[in-house]
Scaffold this active site. Structure first.
Site, mmCIF file in Angstrom:
data_model
loop_
_atom_site.group_PDB
_atom_site.id
_atom_site.type_symbol
_atom_site.label_atom_id
_atom_site.label_comp_id
_atom_site.label_asym_id
_atom_site.label_seq_id
_atom_site.Cartn_x
_atom_site.Cartn_y
_atom_site.Cartn_z
ATOM 1 C CB SER A 257 87.666 9.576 58.958
ATOM 2 O OG SER A 257 86.618 9.063 58.186
ATOM 3 C CE LYS A 261 85.470 3.752 60.565
ATOM 4 N NZ LYS A 261 84.301 4.551 60.493
ATOM 5 C CD1 TRP A 348 80.507 7.426 55.062
ATOM 6 C CD2 TRP A 348 78.588 6.499 54.392
ATOM 7 N NE1 TRP A 348 80.780 6.150 54.647
ATOM 8 C CE2 TRP A 348 79.622 5.558 54.231
ATOM 9 C CE3 TRP A 348 77.280 6.140 54.029
ATOM 10 C CZ2 TRP A 348 79.416 4.276 53.734
ATOM 11 C CZ3 TRP A 348 77.068 4.851 53.540
ATOM 12 C CH2 TRP A 348 78.127 3.934 53.398
ATOM 13 C CG HIS A 398 84.272 12.816 56.345
ATOM 14 N ND1 HIS A 398 83.922 12.277 57.566
ATOM 15 C CD2 HIS A 398 85.300 12.049 55.888
ATOM 16 C CE1 HIS A 398 84.692 11.224 57.816
ATOM 17 N NE2 HIS A 398 85.538 11.072 56.817
HETATM 18 C C1 GCU Z 1 84.682 5.776 54.427
HETATM 19 C C2 GCU Z 1 84.177 4.785 55.443
HETATM 20 C C3 GCU Z 1 84.072 5.412 56.823
HETATM 21 C C4 GCU Z 1 85.383 6.069 57.189
HETATM 22 C C5 GCU Z 1 85.792 7.043 56.111
HETATM 23 C C6 GCU Z 1 87.171 7.688 56.290
HETATM 24 O O1 GCU Z 1 83.719 6.754 54.198
HETATM 25 O O2 GCU Z 1 82.954 4.278 54.996
HETATM 26 O O3 GCU Z 1 83.743 4.427 57.796
HETATM 27 O O4 GCU Z 1 85.287 6.690 58.445
HETATM 28 O O5 GCU Z 1 85.873 6.343 54.885
HETATM 29 O O6 GCU Z 1 88.034 7.130 56.928
HETATM 30 O O7 GCU Z 1 87.353 8.765 55.692
#
Ligand code: GCU
Length: 417
Positions: A257, A261, A348, A398
């Site tokens: 997540s 990134k 998402w 997720h």
């Molecule tokens: C939120 C955010 C995402 C990210 C995620 C996470 O949903 O919008 O961009 O990847 O958190 O880190 O769990």
């Protein structure tokens, strides 16, 4: 109808634990047409036809664009960093060697530090390959091993000692025994050690250590929190290069997540990472920004204004004005092995946008003599594709699970063995 929409949005919230923008597009037929910038065309319009032009001209150009417009510039290297091995012991019924290493960022023992927790297979002969990744909730949450020093949690912007009851609470995300049994080590640190993850967290983190005299906030092209977390992964890597039990040439950087990134940005900048793995990294990670599905740049900048550089805010609702898209971030990893993974219910994060991004990085892998995915058809759930790059979409929400890890271990066996 309304009820269905409500159920869908509750489901989606449940899948990543965050409230979302009601205007979010989840309808494939409503994705507006878009055109991606070509990673193999120089900014002056000339094509890149050989590996040398990629390496010497185009790659630095793309890296510079991500620095100026997306993640911000990070300081070079680390003049002040030092480390200290805080503990070493046998763990997990003798199957592992556990180490805790304090990586100090200001050169002062009482200054900010990251606690790097390392597990290595006790039976290993020689240096082992290691997976390095930050964790969300503290080192003590990745295993119920009582020997891990308890970390901290933050409540209402206050740091406090984590309770004993939180030990092992995220163990499903770190199948340590399995990773060790397959011959790999693990190194991890709590990302809050570097900068706590909330708007205003900067004052408690490492970024101010690098302010020029009189500076009070980063310039629009200087690093956001993701830049800081990625930079710290490189500092962990500095240490791993010196650990005699670790093979510094076989360190894979991974993250889930927002930390996915972060792993991608760390792997793009620091070529010592031999493999890069992005788990459900979504918008601002592996997913294409020009493809309007799920989270958008505006969502990121609104809900997490501290993650990216100031300049990124210029691209709210204007992804097509960005000189890069995220397939170009993936192309910066080439020719090193790169794995992108999605989850079927994690809309998402736009699973298809993550897949298409890896497809669009393919020409760079091919130019460098590597195999791309070999298809532009998204595989069905739980059918991984592995060449010199890898992709799967796992059934479910997720998360990072034992299934995901199993694929990363297989991929590592292909490329790091
Ligand atoms: C939120 C955010 C995402 C990210 C995620 C996470 O949903 O919008 O961009 O990847 O958190 O880190 O769990």
């Amino acid at each position: 109808m309304k009820q269905i929409a409500l159920c869908v949005s509750i489901l989606l919230m449940a899948s990543n634990g965050n409230a979302q923008n009601p205007a979010t597009n989840y309808d494939e037929s409503k994705v507006p047409p878009y055109k991606l910038p070509d990673p193999l065309v120089l900014s002056d319009g000339k094509p890149v036809r050989d590996a040398a032009t990629w390496r010497n001209v185009r790659r630095p150009e793309i890296l510079g664009l991500f620095r100026s417009h997306v993640y911000g510039r990070s300081p070079d290297g680390a003049k002040q960093v030092s480390w200290q091995v805080a503990s070493t012991a046998k763990a997990l019924d003798g199957k592992a060697l556990r180490k805790e290493v304090w990586i100090q960022f200001s050169g002062k023992p009482d200054g900010p530090r990251m606690n790097l927790l390392i597990y290595l297979p006790a039976a290993a002969k020689g240096r082992v390959p290691v997976f390095l990744g930050l964790n969300f909730n503290g080192n003590h949450t990745i295993s119920s091993d009582p020997g891990i020093r308890l970390g901290f949690l933050w409540k209402e912007k206050q740091r406090m000692p984590a309770p004993e009851s939180s030990r092992g609470s995220t163990a499903s995300r770190w199948p340590l025994e399995r990773i060790l049994e397959r011959g790999y080590g693990v190194a991890t640190a709590h990302y809050f050690d570097i900068e706590p993850d909330f708007d205003g967290g900067i004052q408690y983190g490492i970024r101010p250590l690098f302010f020029k005299p009189g500076q009070t906030s980063p310039a629009p092209d200087e690093w956001g929190a993701i830049g800081a977390w990625a930079w710290a992964l490189s500092r962990a890597m500095d240490y791993l290069q010196t650990d005699p039990a670790v093979d510094g040439r076989r360190v894979a950087v991974l993250g889930h997540s927002r930390l996915g990134k972060t792993a991608l940005w760390a792997g793009a900048q620091d070529e010592r990472f031999a493999m890069v793995i992005s788990n459900d990294s979504g918008e601002g990670g592996a997913a294409l920004s020009r493809r309007i599905f799920g989270e958008t740049i505006r969502d990121l900048n609104t809900r997490f204004p501290h993650w990216f550089c100031g300049n990124y805010k210029k691209y709210n609702d204007r992804a097509d004005a960005l000189p890069v898209d995220q397939h170009m971030l993936l192309s910066l990893i080439a020719p090193r092995p790169l794995y992108v993974a999605s989850a079927s219910e994690d809309l998402w994060a736009d699973p298809r946008g993550e897949f298409l991004s890896l497809v669009a990085a393919g020409p760079v892998y091919r130019l460098l003599g590597k195999r791309d995915l070999g298809t532009d058809q998204m595989p069905p759930p739980d059918k991984p594709i592995q060449t010199d790059v890898g992709y799967h979409v796992r059934t479910g929400k997720h998360d990072i699970t034992a299934y995901d890890w199993e694929q990363y271990l297989n991929f590592a066996d292909r490329h790091l063995r």
